[in-house]
Design a protein around this motif. Sequence first.
Motif, PDB file in Angstrom:
ATOM      1  N   PRO A  32      63.090  -9.234  12.664  1.00 39.75           N
ATOM      2  CA  PRO A  32      64.189  -8.794  13.660  1.00 39.75           C
ATOM      3  C   PRO A  32      65.534  -8.810  13.150  1.00 39.75           C
ATOM      4  O   PRO A  32      66.517  -8.055  13.695  1.00 39.75           O
ATOM      5  CB  PRO A  32      63.784  -9.761  14.563  1.00 39.75           C
ATOM      6  N   TRP A  35      66.170  -5.699  11.073  1.00 38.19           N
ATOM      7  CA  TRP A  35      66.119  -4.542  11.914  1.00 38.19           C
ATOM      8  C   TRP A  35      67.593  -4.548  12.483  1.00 38.19           C
ATOM      9  O   TRP A  35      68.131  -3.376  12.379  1.00 38.19           O
ATOM     10  CB  TRP A  35      64.980  -4.725  12.681  1.00 38.19           C
ATOM     11  N   MET A  36      68.206  -5.620  12.716  1.00 41.44           N
ATOM     12  CA  MET A  36      69.293  -5.778  13.507  1.00 41.44           C
ATOM     13  C   MET A  36      70.405  -5.280  12.156  1.00 41.44           C
ATOM     14  O   MET A  36      71.422  -4.520  12.458  1.00 41.44           O
ATOM     15  CB  MET A  36      69.699  -7.111  13.834  1.00 41.44           C
ATOM     16  N   ARG A  50      63.440   8.926  16.447  1.00 43.21           N
ATOM     17  CA  ARG A  50      62.424   8.406  16.269  1.00 43.21           C
ATOM     18  C   ARG A  50      61.623   8.239  15.068  1.00 43.21           C
ATOM     19  O   ARG A  50      60.581   9.060  14.761  1.00 43.21           O
ATOM     20  CB  ARG A  50      61.220   8.767  17.351  1.00 43.21           C
ATOM     21  N   VAL A 241      70.092  -4.396  27.884  1.00 42.07           N
ATOM     22  CA  VAL A 241      69.216  -4.009  26.939  1.00 42.07           C
ATOM     23  C   VAL A 241      67.658  -3.349  27.141  1.00 42.07           C
ATOM     24  O   VAL A 241      66.983  -3.155  26.048  1.00 42.07           O
ATOM     25  CB  VAL A 241      69.012  -5.211  25.909  1.00 42.07           C
ATOM     26  N   ASP A 242      67.693  -3.387  28.430  1.00 39.45           N
ATOM     27  CA  ASP A 242      66.231  -2.396  28.670  1.00 39.45           C
ATOM     28  C   ASP A 242      66.132  -1.227  28.878  1.00 39.45           C
ATOM     29  O   ASP A 242      65.391  -0.181  28.950  1.00 39.45           O
ATOM     30  CB  ASP A 242      65.575  -3.121  29.867  1.00 39.45           C
ATOM     31  N   GLY A 243      67.518  -0.606  28.827  1.00 40.72           N
ATOM     32  CA  GLY A 243      67.739   0.964  29.243  1.00 40.72           C
ATOM     33  C   GLY A 243      67.303   1.760  28.273  1.00 40.72           C
ATOM     34  O   GLY A 243      67.073   1.543  27.095  1.00 40.72           O
ATOM     35  N   TRP A 248      73.407   0.640  20.954  1.00 37.58           N
ATOM     36  CA  TRP A 248      72.461  -0.218  19.915  1.00 37.58           C
ATOM     37  C   TRP A 248      73.513  -0.591  18.827  1.00 37.58           C
ATOM     38  O   TRP A 248      73.636  -1.708  18.417  1.00 37.58           O
ATOM     39  CB  TRP A 248      71.378   0.275  19.541  1.00 37.58           C
ATOM     40  N   MET A 252      74.608  -4.308  17.861  1.00 36.13           N
ATOM     41  CA  MET A 252      73.927  -4.720  16.768  1.00 36.13           C
ATOM     42  C   MET A 252      75.185  -5.516  15.867  1.00 36.13           C
ATOM     43  O   MET A 252      75.064  -6.341  15.072  1.00 36.13           O
ATOM     44  CB  MET A 252      73.062  -3.825  16.037  1.00 36.13           C
TER      45      MET A 252
ATOM     46  N   ALA B 124      68.405  -9.074  19.188  1.00 32.45           N
ATOM     47  CA  ALA B 124      67.509  -8.802  18.084  1.00 32.45           C
ATOM     48  C   ALA B 124      66.252  -8.344  18.517  1.00 32.45           C
ATOM     49  O   ALA B 124      65.631  -7.499  18.281  1.00 32.45           O
ATOM     50  CB  ALA B 124      67.174  -9.743  17.027  1.00 32.45           C
ATOM     51  N   TRP B 125      65.571  -8.950  19.626  1.00 33.46           N
ATOM     52  CA  TRP B 125      64.294  -8.632  20.047  1.00 33.46           C
ATOM     53  C   TRP B 125      64.182  -7.649  20.971  1.00 33.46           C
ATOM     54  O   TRP B 125      63.162  -7.076  21.167  1.00 33.46           O
ATOM     55  CB  TRP B 125      63.536  -9.994  20.546  1.00 33.46           C
ATOM     56  N   SER B 126      65.313  -7.665  21.931  1.00 33.98           N
ATOM     57  CA  SER B 126      65.230  -6.368  22.805  1.00 33.98           C
ATOM     58  C   SER B 126      64.904  -4.992  22.293  1.00 33.98           C
ATOM     59  O   SER B 126      64.678  -4.134  22.888  1.00 33.98           O
ATOM     60  CB  SER B 126      66.511  -6.631  23.658  1.00 33.98           C
ATOM     61  N   ARG B 127      65.480  -5.050  21.126  1.00 35.71           N
ATOM     62  CA  ARG B 127      65.519  -3.555  20.300  1.00 35.71           C
ATOM     63  C   ARG B 127      63.991  -3.242  19.704  1.00 35.71           C
ATOM     64  O   ARG B 127      63.474  -2.258  19.431  1.00 35.71           O
ATOM     65  CB  ARG B 127      66.520  -3.478  19.190  1.00 35.71           C
ATOM     66  N   LEU B 128      63.136  -4.358  19.583  1.00 40.96           N
ATOM     67  CA  LEU B 128      61.813  -4.390  19.094  1.00 40.96           C
ATOM     68  C   LEU B 128      61.025  -4.073  20.410  1.00 40.96           C
ATOM     69  O   LEU B 128      60.219  -3.265  20.579  1.00 40.96           O
ATOM     70  CB  LEU B 128      61.516  -5.528  18.590  1.00 40.96           C
ATOM     71  N   ASN B 130      62.323  -3.091  23.540  1.00 35.55           N
ATOM     72  CA  ASN B 130      62.626  -2.126  24.565  1.00 35.55           C
ATOM     73  C   ASN B 130      61.549  -1.072  24.988  1.00 35.55           C
ATOM     74  O   ASN B 130      61.023  -0.612  24.405  1.00 35.55           O
ATOM     75  CB  ASN B 130      63.700  -1.334  23.862  1.00 35.55           C
ATOM     76  N   PRO B 131      61.388  -0.865  26.240  1.00 39.18           N
ATOM     77  CA  PRO B 131      60.138  -0.199  26.792  1.00 39.18           C
ATOM     78  C   PRO B 131      60.300   1.058  26.580  1.00 39.18           C
ATOM     79  O   PRO B 131      59.305   1.981  26.507  1.00 39.18           O
ATOM     80  CB  PRO B 131      60.036  -0.679  28.320  1.00 39.18           C
ATOM     81  N   ILE B 132      61.589   1.610  26.396  1.00 42.99           N
ATOM     82  CA  ILE B 132      61.828   3.025  26.241  1.00 42.99           C
ATOM     83  C   ILE B 132      61.812   3.394  24.849  1.00 42.99           C
ATOM     84  O   ILE B 132      61.367   4.488  24.386  1.00 42.99           O
ATOM     85  CB  ILE B 132      63.076   3.463  27.131  1.00 42.99           C
ATOM     86  N   ASN B 133      62.703   2.921  24.068  1.00 46.67           N
ATOM     87  CA  ASN B 133      62.782   3.336  22.797  1.00 46.67           C
ATOM     88  C   ASN B 133      62.761   2.048  21.819  1.00 46.67           C
ATOM     89  O   ASN B 133      63.112   2.241  20.549  1.00 46.67           O
ATOM     90  CB  ASN B 133      64.089   4.108  22.279  1.00 46.67           C
ATOM     91  N   LEU B 135      60.921  -0.536  18.963  1.00 45.97           N
ATOM     92  CA  LEU B 135      59.709  -0.221  17.650  1.00 45.97           C
ATOM     93  C   LEU B 135      58.480  -0.570  18.065  1.00 45.97           C
ATOM     94  O   LEU B 135      57.568   0.181  17.487  1.00 45.97           O
ATOM     95  CB  LEU B 135      60.270  -1.153  16.693  1.00 45.97           C
ATOM     96  N   GLU B 138      57.014   2.265  19.520  1.00 45.54           N
ATOM     97  CA  GLU B 138      56.559   3.297  18.595  1.00 45.54           C
ATOM     98  C   GLU B 138      55.279   3.159  17.644  1.00 45.54           C
ATOM     99  O   GLU B 138      54.634   3.864  17.500  1.00 45.54           O
ATOM    100  CB  GLU B 138      57.788   3.644  17.828  1.00 45.54           C
ATOM    101  N   HIS B 151      58.630  -7.058  28.103  1.00 45.76           N
ATOM    102  CA  HIS B 151      59.108  -7.871  29.210  1.00 45.76           C
ATOM    103  C   HIS B 151      59.445  -7.651  30.438  1.00 45.76           C
ATOM    104  O   HIS B 151      59.787  -8.514  31.153  1.00 45.76           O
ATOM    105  CB  HIS B 151      60.301  -8.665  28.211  1.00 45.76           C
ATOM    106  N   THR B 152      59.164  -6.140  30.428  1.00 48.15           N
ATOM    107  CA  THR B 152      59.769  -5.759  31.848  1.00 48.15           C
ATOM    108  C   THR B 152      58.479  -5.293  32.682  1.00 48.15           C
ATOM    109  O   THR B 152      58.245  -5.153  33.779  1.00 48.15           O
ATOM    110  CB  THR B 152      60.337  -4.277  31.802  1.00 48.15           C
TER     111      THR B 152
END
Lengths: 284, 295
Positions: A32, A35-36, A50, A241-243, A248, A252, B124-128, B130-133, B135, B138, B151-152
């Motif tokens: 993680p 990745w950041m 993607r 952070v869910d949108g 990012w 980051m 750091a984890w929210s990017r892994l 994230n329900p839309i984009n 990792l 994917e 998490h949602t």
Amino acid sequence: MTSTASTASNAALRRGAVHLMLAALSLLTLFPLLWMLSAAFTPNELITQRAFRLWPEEASLSNFRIAGEKHPIWWWLFNSVLTASAITLGKLAISLPAGYAFARLPFRGRRFLFGLVIATMSFPAVLAIIPTYIAVVKIQAFDTYSAMIVPSIPYIGFYVFYFRQAFRSLPDEMFEAARIDGCGIWKQFRDIAVPNVLPAIAALSVISFMGAWNIYLWGQLVLEDSARKTLTTGIAMFADVDGADTPWGPLMATSLLSVLPVLGLFLLAQRYIVQAFSSGTVEK
Amino acid sequence: MTRSFVAKLAPWLFVGPAVLSVVVFLYGPILASAGLSVVDWNLLSPQVDFVGLNNYRSLLANTDFQLSAWNTFLYCVILVPAQIVLPLLFAVMIHAVRGSRMERVYRGSLFLPTILAYSVAGVAWSRLLNPINGLFNEVLVFFGFGPSRWHTDPDLALLCVCLVTFWKSFGLNMLLWIAALANVPDTLREAARLDGAGPWRRFFSIELPLISPTAFFISVTTVFSVLDDIVGVVDVLTGGGPAGRSSNLLYFLWQQGLQFFQFGPASAVAMVSIAIVLAITCAQFWFGEKRVHYQ
């Protein structure tokens, strides 16, 4: 002969397997963060394309610039350094003498007071938060550095405990000579005791600095003005952070900015930190 | 005369600031919470009404409170064993390669998340996740599975918080286990080996009993740290949601008190939490002390 040889090669095989597992585990744990790191240097518009790519195609510092235009991130950095240093100094200033007295000065009620102080080690910080918040508002200290710093200092249970251990391990003879020379208690503390526990002080300074640097909930609560925030609390000001359109890159980049100082400290002082966290805690 | 007076006073001057600061800033607020829990008051109203146990009574009827209490139980059941056993496993592995050049690298890498802020861990984890984009999705989609809401998703939120909390804080217990294993004298291991004891037998009959003081220490501290650590992760990752499914008692307290400014009910939660924490500690000392083997 053959059996010892095969045991030896078995042992080597087992060691290799353990190495392999540990390496995989380490990578998984670091992922993680890697990745950041990669996102921090990838131009924002490329991040959500993607395709999995750990190494940025065209590394750039643009995210730091964008974050800096949106939020006062360099003030946040300054505020983090200021508050973390002040909290660390405060903790050392009150826990060093206390650890010394609990270790080497006999007085009535020593056991009780020591228990009172170290029992706070297991206090969930949230429990004290509401009355402290009310007090901060009532004395009109809301949104000041003091509101961030002062209430963060008293979490000293572990520090007092650890310094007591350190001072207790100093030999009595060290103090005997000074006492004969007529050194007072304060001089014994300042000139003999403290210089002989410098590794312990170094370790706990780093641990305290890292902890204070990372204070999040309390900072969220009492720091409101954007220019007064620290890095770790400022991060929460970026979009949710869910949108689908979280920024990012800048997010980051700012996170990375908050990680680097503690990471540097950690790498420099790893040996002392490991020692501090692992010694003393189990002594009966 | 003055000299001996100073000598008598000195210890108090040394411990004074420490004792005063924990009393004023830690014990004081907890006492104040006890007071706040039996009144109806907020920062704006000039009037403080004594309401007895009403705040507690309305808590018991509050479904959000019930849910967060139940979640607290779930968090403990999942995270406490994980935070104790897995770090021990990692420590045993690191102990097995001690002396090698990679030892420090492994130890440092696995400990690293411990030094991060909760907000950074969450980011750091929210990017892994994230329900839309994110990792993870994917990867799921790549292997032909539908995307998950992570998490949602009400059913997964608590587990996601567990995952991030575990990642963020297993390093400390791992260090404690490593230190404990290093303290077991090699002569004992060697003696057991010569007596024909295999690695498993050596672990359970020699090492485990000798590291039991650490086991006791870890089992006591882990319960607290798990409850506490979660608050930061929850705040960043889920905000207690969806629909309170990832909240716990301390986060409920935080929300009630400092987002909705319901000081009375929030302080009642604080009192209930303290009671639970004390009860667990007492139980641990009651059961633990007898089984621990001190060298």
